[in-house]
Design a protein around this motif. Structure first.
Motif, PDB file in Angstrom:
ATOM      1  N   MET A   1     139.447  17.755  41.556  1.00 28.23           N
ATOM      2  CA  MET A   1     138.736  17.621  43.061  1.00 28.23           C
ATOM      3  C   MET A   1     140.169  17.412  44.080  1.00 28.23           C
ATOM      4  O   MET A   1     141.287  16.155  44.349  1.00 28.23           O
ATOM      5  N   ALA A   2     140.201  18.649  45.152  1.00 27.78           N
ATOM      6  CA  ALA A   2     141.487  18.785  45.679  1.00 27.78           C
ATOM      7  C   ALA A   2     140.743  18.301  47.161  1.00 27.78           C
ATOM      8  O   ALA A   2     139.477  18.927  46.932  1.00 27.78           O
ATOM      9  N   SER A   3     141.985  18.167  47.963  1.00 26.51           N
ATOM     10  CA  SER A   3     140.801  18.155  49.854  1.00 26.51           C
ATOM     11  C   SER A   3     141.740  17.941  50.793  1.00 26.51           C
ATOM     12  O   SER A   3     142.979  18.450  50.307  1.00 26.51           O
ATOM     13  N   THR A   4     141.651  19.130  51.650  1.00 27.96           N
ATOM     14  CA  THR A   4     142.539  19.653  52.425  1.00 27.96           C
ATOM     15  C   THR A   4     141.589  19.345  54.034  1.00 27.96           C
ATOM     16  O   THR A   4     140.878  19.286  53.946  1.00 27.96           O
ATOM     17  N   PRO A   5     142.973  18.836  54.927  1.00 32.95           N
ATOM     18  CA  PRO A   5     144.540  19.062  54.741  1.00 32.95           C
ATOM     19  C   PRO A   5     144.659  17.219  54.181  1.00 32.95           C
ATOM     20  O   PRO A   5     143.750  16.992  53.518  1.00 32.95           O
TER      21      PRO A   5
ATOM     22  N   ASP B   1     142.755  14.469  60.061  1.00 30.87           N
ATOM     23  CA  ASP B   1     142.469  13.206  58.996  1.00 30.87           C
ATOM     24  C   ASP B   1     142.739  13.412  57.512  1.00 30.87           C
ATOM     25  O   ASP B   1     141.701  13.963  56.702  1.00 30.87           O
ATOM     26  N   PRO B   2     143.645  13.952  57.190  1.00 34.43           N
ATOM     27  CA  PRO B   2     144.063  14.551  55.728  1.00 34.43           C
ATOM     28  C   PRO B   2     143.818  13.330  54.955  1.00 34.43           C
ATOM     29  O   PRO B   2     144.192  13.059  53.430  1.00 34.43           O
ATOM     30  N   MET B   3     143.637  11.766  55.101  1.00 27.97           N
ATOM     31  CA  MET B   3     144.107  10.470  54.097  1.00 27.97           C
ATOM     32  C   MET B   3     142.553  10.926  54.061  1.00 27.97           C
ATOM     33  O   MET B   3     141.951   9.930  53.198  1.00 27.97           O
ATOM     34  N   THR B   4     141.273  11.522  54.263  1.00 23.95           N
ATOM     35  CA  THR B   4     140.144  11.451  54.056  1.00 23.95           C
ATOM     36  C   THR B   4     139.436  12.599  52.568  1.00 23.95           C
ATOM     37  O   THR B   4     139.641  13.631  52.524  1.00 23.95           O
ATOM     38  N   ASN B   5     139.852  11.877  51.791  1.00 18.35           N
ATOM     39  CA  ASN B   5     138.897  13.083  50.570  1.00 18.35           C
ATOM     40  C   ASN B   5     137.474  13.821  50.676  1.00 18.35           C
ATOM     41  O   ASN B   5     136.502  12.801  50.524  1.00 18.35           O
ATOM     42  N   ARG B   6     137.729  15.110  51.361  1.00 20.99           N
ATOM     43  CA  ARG B   6     136.080  15.186  51.367  1.00 20.99           C
ATOM     44  C   ARG B   6     135.390  15.327  50.494  1.00 20.99           C
ATOM     45  O   ARG B   6     134.647  15.667  50.566  1.00 20.99           O
ATOM     46  N   ALA B   7     136.059  15.743  48.742  1.00 24.30           N
ATOM     47  CA  ALA B   7     135.423  15.654  47.640  1.00 24.30           C
ATOM     48  C   ALA B   7     134.009  14.458  47.587  1.00 24.30           C
ATOM     49  O   ALA B   7     133.359  15.115  47.147  1.00 24.30           O
ATOM     50  N   ILE B   8     134.744  13.333  48.171  1.00 23.75           N
ATOM     51  CA  ILE B   8     133.781  12.509  47.395  1.00 23.75           C
ATOM     52  C   ILE B   8     133.621  11.120  48.603  1.00 23.75           C
ATOM     53  O   ILE B   8     132.581  10.568  48.965  1.00 23.75           O
ATOM     54  N   ASP B   9     134.016  11.728  50.123  1.00 28.03           N
ATOM     55  CA  ASP B   9     133.750   9.986  51.129  1.00 28.03           C
ATOM     56  C   ASP B   9     133.061  11.253  52.054  1.00 28.03           C
ATOM     57  O   ASP B   9     132.960  10.549  53.042  1.00 28.03           O
ATOM     58  N   ALA B  10     132.986  12.691  52.110  1.00 27.86           N
ATOM     59  CA  ALA B  10     132.358  13.517  52.942  1.00 27.86           C
ATOM     60  C   ALA B  10     130.993  13.735  53.187  1.00 27.86           C
ATOM     61  O   ALA B  10     130.957  14.056  51.610  1.00 27.86           O
ATOM     62  N   LEU B  11     129.861  13.767  54.300  1.00 28.80           N
ATOM     63  CA  LEU B  11     128.410  14.692  54.100  1.00 28.80           C
ATOM     64  C   LEU B  11     128.254  15.694  54.063  1.00 28.80           C
ATOM     65  O   LEU B  11     128.718  15.867  55.509  1.00 28.80           O
ATOM     66  N   TYR B  12     128.082  16.495  54.003  1.00 28.77           N
ATOM     67  CA  TYR B  12     127.541  17.864  54.691  1.00 28.77           C
ATOM     68  C   TYR B  12     126.540  18.506  54.578  1.00 28.77           C
ATOM     69  O   TYR B  12     125.435  17.984  53.126  1.00 28.77           O
ATOM     70  N   PRO B  13     125.682  19.416  55.853  1.00 28.51           N
ATOM     71  CA  PRO B  13     124.599  20.032  54.840  1.00 28.51           C
ATOM     72  C   PRO B  13     124.950  20.908  53.653  1.00 28.51           C
ATOM     73  O   PRO B  13     125.857  21.245  54.532  1.00 28.51           O
TER      74      PRO B  13
END
Length: 500
Positions: free
Chosen positions: A179-183, A212-224
C-alpha cells in the motif's frame, strides 16, 4: 440537634455524595476519553516512558520501534526501514502531534500497552518489576513489494513529483501485500524529540504547495475510476442475464437519453472490429468503447437498470460503509443516479459521480480473480505481547459473492483481451485501464487520472493490483495504459519472482 445544624449537616452530606459521584464519573466513565485527549500531556509522558511495541512486515522486517534514550523521555520512536516507502502503513507517533495515521493510530492501544488484552503482560511486568511495555503488530505487508511499488511510483513519468498510489492484494485472503502512496513523508522527522524540528517538518508536510504527502492516497482519497469501472458495468449485464456476445453500437458518438449532451469514445473513432455498426460486449470491453457501454446500460439491461447497476456496485463494496483495515477507509460511491438515464450512461463508464479509493478498485480486481468471491481486506495479520505471544490473529473472511464462477471467468477473458490491446502488453495478465476526467469546469483540458487494475489469470491468482497516477507528464494523453500500467506490471512481476 437544632434545625440550623441539621440543615448544614444535610448540605455537607449532599456535597460529599456529589463529590464522590463526580469522582466516580471522572475516574470510571470518562477515564478512556481523558486518557486519549490530545491535551493530556501526562498520558504522553507516561507513554514515552514505556517501550512502545514494534510494527513489523510479514517477514519480520522492523518498520517501527522504540529505542532507549538518555533524556527525560526514556524512549524515542524510530522508523528504521525506508520510512518514506512505509509511512502510509505505519503512520507516525509524535509527542507533539500524537498518532493520527496508519497502524500507529489504528492499533495505538496495543502499541502503548493499554489494551485490555495485554492485562496479563502488564501484571507480569509489574510483578517482576519490569517497566511496562506495549504489544507488537505484525502486518501483511511484503516489504520487497512495498519498496517496488514506492520506487515505481516515485520514478514514473509525471508532471513534477508523482502523485499516485498502488494497492496490491492477495485475492484468496484479502491480505494487503503493498500500500504505497506518493509523495510521501519521513515519520522520523515528526517523531524526533527536538520539538522545534518536529514543528518545522509538520509545517513543511502540510504546506499547500507540497503535494499533500501525509495523505494516504490509497485509502483516504476518492477518484473517478473511468473505464476501470466497466468491470462492474459488465458484471451488471452478466448478472441481468446478458451474454458476452450481446451486440452493442460501435458508433463513435451517441446522444445521451433525455439530454442534449453526447458521449464519445476516447479515441473519437468507431469501435474497432465492428460488423454492421455493432460490436459484442467482449469487443467493447477489449477496446473500451464508451458508446457501447452507455447503450448497454440504458437500452440492453432488462428491468430497472439503475437499480441493477447500483446493486451490483454495492455487492462489490461501492457505496457501503467500508470496514477498517484497521485504518479508516474513505467511502466509495456511485452517486445518486435515480431514473436519470443520462447519469446512468455516464456512470457506466466510471464518470459523473462515481468515486472509488484505490483500495476499492483493487478489491474489484481481486474479486474477479477470486472466482467472484469478495474477501475482506486487512493489513494486520496478528497482534502480539512484547514476549511475542499471539493474542489475536486475523482470519481471512468473505464478504459475499458478487459473481458466479462462470461470470468471473467471462470477465477474466475480457480482461485478458483488454491487456493485449494495451501498450506494451504482457502475457499472463488480465487487466483494465482507465483514463478518468475530473475537471470541475465544462472546458476540461486537465491531465486525466490514469488507472490500471490487473491480476494474473490462473486457478491460483496470487496478486491483484490497482494503480492511479494523478499527474502524468503526457498532459491529456496520460492514458492509463501509458502512465499507470507499467507500474502495475512491475509490482506483479516483482511478486512473481522478477527483479526487485
Amino acid at each position: 440537634m437544632n434545625r440550623p445544624i441539621q440543615k448544614v449537616a444535610l448540605a455537607c452530606i449532599i456535597m460529599v455524595v456529589a463529590l464522590l459521584a463526580n469522582a466516580t464519573y471522572v475516574q470510571v466513565f470518562k477515564a478512556d476519553k481523558l486518557r486519549s485527549d490530545t491535551r493530556n500531556s501526562r498520558v504522553l509522558l507516561d507513554e514515552y516512558a514505556r517501550q512502545r511495541g514494534v510494527i513489523v512486515a510479514a517477514d519480520g522486517t522492523v518498520l517501527a520501534e522504540s529505542i532507549p534514550t538518555d533524556n527525560r523521555f526514556k524512549y524515542l520512536r524510530r522508523y528504521p526501514t525506508d520510512p518514506k516507502a512505509f509511512s502510509p502503513v505505519t503512520g507516525y507517533f509524535s509527542f507533539v502531534y500524537r498518532a493520527d495515521r496508519g497502524i500507529e493510530y489504528a492499533e495505538d492501544s496495543i502499541l502503548n500497552g493499554n489494551d485490555d488484552r495485554l492485562f496479563t503482560q502488564r501484571f507480569m511486568d509489574m510483578f517482576s518489576g519490569r517497566d511496562p511495555r506495549g504489544g507488537n503488530v505484525v502486518t501483511t505487508i511484503d516489504p520487497n513489494l512495498q519498496r517496488v511499488a514506492y520506487r515505481e511510483l516515485t520514478n514514473a513519468g509525471c508532471d513534477g513529483p508523482c502523485r499516485g498510489a498502488v494497492v496490491a492484494l492477495e485475492p484468496s485472503t484479502g491480505k494487503i501485500l503493498a500500500m504505497a502512496s506518493t509523495p510521501s513523508y519521513d515519520p522520523n522527522a515528526l517523531a524526533t524529540q527536538d520539538f522545534g524540528q518536529a514543528e518545522k517538518a509538520w509545517e513543511k508536510y502540510n504546506a499547500e504547495d507540497n503535494g499533500d504527502p501525509m495523505t494516504n492516497r490509497a485509502i483516504d482519497a476518492l477518484y473517478p475510476p473511468g473505464s476501470t469501472f466497466k468491470v462492474v458495468t459488465t458484471a451488471t449485464a452478466l448478472k441481468a442475464g446478458l451474454t458476452p456476445d450481446v451486440r452493442l453500437t460501435a458508433a463513435s458518438q451517441i446522444q445521451l437519453p433525455d439530454s442534449t449532451a453526447t458521449l464519445s469514445n476516447d479515441s473519437g473513432s468507431t469501435c474497432p472490429g465492428s460488423t454492421n455498426g455493432t460490436v459484442s460486449l467482449t469487443q467493447a470491453f477489449e477496446y473500451s468503447c464508451n458508446t457501447a457501454f452507455a447503450q448497454l446500460m440504458t437500452e440492453k439491461v432488462p428491468g430497472n437498470a439503475s437499480e441493477e447497476f447500483t446493486s451490483t456496485a454495492k455487492q462489490f463494496g461501492v457505496g457501503e460503509d467500508p470496514p477498517g483495515i484497521p485504518m479508516d477507509v474513505a467511502k466509495s460511491t456511485v452517486g445518486d443516479i435515480g431514473n436519470d438515464k443520462a447519469a446512468l450512461a455516464q456512470s457506466a463508464i466510471g464518470q459523473r459521480d462515481v468515486r472509488l479509493t484505490v483500495l476499492e478498485n483493487a478489491e474489484i480486481a481481486a474479486t474477479v480473480a477470486n472466482g467472484g468471491v469478495r474477501m475482506r481486506p486487512y493489513v494486520v495479520d496478528k497482534l502480539q505481547t512484547a514476549d511475542l505471544r499471539t493474542i489475536s490473529t486475523t482470519a481471512p473472511s468473505a464478504f459475499n459473492r458478487p459473481l458466479t464462477a462462470d461470470q468471473a471467468d467471462q470477465i477474466t477473458d475480457m480482461m485478458v483481451k483488454s491487456e493485449q490491446n494495451t501498450a506494451n502488453a504482457q502475457a499472463g495478465i488480465a487487466s483494465k485501464t482507465g483514463t478518468a476526467e475530473h475537471s470541475d469546469t465544462s472546458e476540461g483540458g486537465e491531465t486525466p487520472y490514469a488507472w490500471y487494475i490487473a491480476f494474473s489469470p490462473s486457478s491460483n491468482a496470487r496478486i491483484a493490483v490497482a494503480v492511479i497516477i494523478e499527474n502524468g507528464n503526457r498532459g491529456q494523453n496520460s492514458y492509463g495504459g501509458l502512465a499507470a500500467a507499467p507500474i502495475g506490471r512491475a509490482v506483479m512481476n516483482a511478486y512473481a519472482g522478477g527483479a526487485r
